[in-house]
Write an enzyme that holds these catalytic residues in place. Structure first.
Site, PDB file in Angstrom:
ATOM      1  N   ARG A   1     -13.299 -16.662 -35.398  1.00 56.78           N
ATOM      2  CA  ARG A   1     -13.175 -16.851 -33.961  1.00 56.78           C
ATOM      3  C   ARG A   1     -14.580 -16.794 -33.360  1.00 56.78           C
ATOM      4  NH1 ARG A   1     -10.407 -11.174 -31.775  1.00 56.78           N
ATOM      5  NH2 ARG A   1     -11.718  -9.706 -32.926  1.00 56.78           N
TER       6      ARG A   1
ATOM      7  N   TRP B   1     -17.598 -15.687 -31.267  1.00 61.33           N
ATOM      8  CA  TRP B   1     -18.057 -14.494 -30.546  1.00 61.33           C
ATOM      9  C   TRP B   1     -19.144 -14.897 -29.555  1.00 61.33           C
ATOM     10  CZ3 TRP B   1     -22.090 -10.542 -32.565  1.00 61.33           C
ATOM     11  CH2 TRP B   1     -22.159  -9.450 -31.681  1.00 61.33           C
TER      12      TRP B   1
ATOM     13  N   ARG C   1      -4.607  -4.999 -43.227  1.00 59.60           N
ATOM     14  CA  ARG C   1      -4.806  -4.081 -42.108  1.00 59.60           C
ATOM     15  C   ARG C   1      -3.491  -3.543 -41.567  1.00 59.60           C
ATOM     16  NH1 ARG C   1      -9.049  -2.859 -38.901  1.00 59.60           N
ATOM     17  NH2 ARG C   1      -8.682  -2.345 -36.711  1.00 59.60           N
TER      18      ARG C   1
ATOM     19  N   ASP D   1     -13.382  -9.475 -38.114  1.00 62.58           N
ATOM     20  CA  ASP D   1     -14.730 -10.020 -37.864  1.00 62.58           C
ATOM     21  C   ASP D   1     -15.743  -9.485 -38.871  1.00 62.58           C
ATOM     22  OD1 ASP D   1     -13.517 -11.134 -35.600  1.00 62.58           O
ATOM     23  OD2 ASP D   1     -14.187  -9.513 -34.288  1.00 62.58           O
TER      24      ASP D   1
ATOM     25  N   GLN E   1     -15.732  -0.321 -35.056  1.00 67.86           N
ATOM     26  CA  GLN E   1     -16.680  -1.185 -35.751  1.00 67.86           C
ATOM     27  C   GLN E   1     -17.605  -0.303 -36.601  1.00 67.86           C
ATOM     28  OE1 GLN E   1     -16.187  -1.076 -32.454  1.00 67.86           O
ATOM     29  NE2 GLN E   1     -15.821  -3.123 -31.641  1.00 67.86           N
TER      30      GLN E   1
ATOM     31  N   TYR F   1      -9.705 -11.290 -39.138  1.00 67.66           N
ATOM     32  CA  TYR F   1     -10.530 -12.473 -38.966  1.00 67.66           C
ATOM     33  C   TYR F   1     -11.700 -12.367 -39.941  1.00 67.66           C
ATOM     34  CZ  TYR F   1      -8.062 -12.062 -34.509  1.00 67.66           C
ATOM     35  OH  TYR F   1      -7.098 -11.890 -33.537  1.00 67.66           O
TER      36      TYR F   1
ATOM     37  N   THR G   1     -22.100  -0.368 -32.177  1.00 69.28           N
ATOM     38  CA  THR G   1     -21.927  -1.179 -33.384  1.00 69.28           C
ATOM     39  C   THR G   1     -23.215  -1.302 -34.171  1.00 69.28           C
ATOM     40  OG1 THR G   1     -20.118  -2.449 -32.382  1.00 69.28           O
ATOM     41  CG2 THR G   1     -21.242  -3.452 -34.251  1.00 69.28           C
TER      42      THR G   1
END
Length: 355
Positions: free
Chosen positions: A268, A270, A227, A207, A157, A234, A121
């Site tokens: 959310r 992480w 998506r 994210d 990612q 998120y 990532t």
């Protein structure tokens, strides 16, 4: 026209709703004649350099004053790294609109790395900022990784910009990607690194704003892409260390989407490497939230419950801004401590929002 100065660059006045009109929207045009770049990048060879990294490399190591790179309209492909030894670099687009200058790459976490393995990532970032005092104005950063074209890559990612430095600021900048578009981080879990975004556009799906930095989004458009999954995505995944009282702050922003109602989560928590001290913070206040956000806007992340994170809202409005038992709200007294100055000033009085 009223004029204002942001980060030492004079621009036209920007209407408060200028970032809300769509992915291609832009605020008033920049005025490249109002500041003097030290070097100019032009894809056609008419500048000092044809590539962004070459211009960054021309900045003096350990520089004590701003080094301004002006970029003429065009698309500039390839990875860009602003090293820790290159502080105070500014990259300013010389076009009329942010979309006139595009700096992009197309690697994902699972893309094979010629040196072996995959990029991961962090390594997927089109632009990595480790130089303190970095600034960007009037341009677009993108990760163009095409998920549909690479079904063999499951770790998708794909970061457009990774920041790990302190005192970085962006104005009238677009950040484009899908999963993990904007990674606002710091050199170490307990090291505070501040980032400021004003009149920017950030879009993605999963994210797409994440990390442990202290980051303020002021009058930005935050756009969730469709998506085609359940859920559709998120917005944030903060990993703020418990020692840091300030994570992500969204103020006077517009959270938008073209996807179905109540299919996107605000965030959310992480916990990188299952770190129990990563008690993420996202505060969204005085912002318009569209119907893609439902009445339960926060989500658990694996075994980590959202109720143990620092998630809160205050005085939001719009069809997706209902107040429910699953939407913690700041009290007025708490809201007075969750402000742009509180997040940014630190011990050095950094105030990019005032310039």
């Amino acid at each position: 026209m009223r004029r204002r100065t942001f980060l030492g660059i004079t621009t036209g006045a920007v209407a408060a709703t200028s970032t809300l009109a769509g992915r291609g929207a832009s605020a008033s045009p920049a005025r490249p004649g109002s500041f003097a770049p030290h070097v100019v990048v032009a894809a056609d060879g008419s500048g000092d350099f044809a590539g962004i990294q070459e211009a960054v490399n021309a900045a003096p190591a350990g520089n004590a004053s701003a080094f301004v790179i002006g970029v003429r309209p065009g698309t500039y492909a390839g990875r860009v790294v602003i090293g820790a030894d290159r502080p105070l670099v500014t990259i300013a687009g010389l076009g009329r609109r942010p979309q006139d200058v595009v700096i992009a790459d197309d690697r994902a976490n699972g893309t094979p790395n010629p040196a072996g393995g995959t990029w991961g990532t962090t390594g997927s970032a089109s632009v990595t900022v480790d130089g303190s005092g970095f600034r960007a104005h009037n341009l677009t950063f993108a990760n163009l990784f095409d998920e549909a074209a690479h079904p063999e890559i499951t770790n998708r990612q794909a970061v457009a910009v990774l920041t790990r430095a302190d005192r970085v600021a962006f104005s009238r900048v677009r950040f484009l990607g899908n999963q993990d578009t904007l990674y606002v981080n710091s050199p170490a879990a307990t090291t505070v690194a501040r980032a400021y975004f004003r009149d920017c556009h950030v879009e993605g799906d999963v994210d797409f704003i994440f990390g442990r930095a202290t980051a303020v989004f002021d009058r930005c458009r935050v756009h969730s892409l469709h998506r085609g999954t359940t859920p559709n995505g998120y917005v944030t995944a903060p990993s703020t260390d418990i020692s840091n009282p300030h994570g992500f702050l969204f103020t006077r922003c517009a959270l938008t989407s073209d996807t179905a109602p109540a299919t996107v989560f605000l965030g959310r928590p992480w916990h990188p490497s299952q770190d129990p001290d990563a008690i993420g913070q996202t505060v969204i206040r005085d912002s318009r939230i569209e119907a893609h956000i439902g009445s339960t806007p926060w989500s658990d992340f694996g075994t980590w419950p959202w109720r143990e994170a620092r998630f809160a809202e205050y005085r939001n409005f719009g069809p997706g801004a209902s107040v429910t038992p699953d939407r913690p709200q700041l009290t007025p007294a708490e809201a007075a401590t969750q402000t742009v100055p509180a997040f940014l000033r630190g011990t050095d009085g950094w105030s990019p929002d005032r310039h």
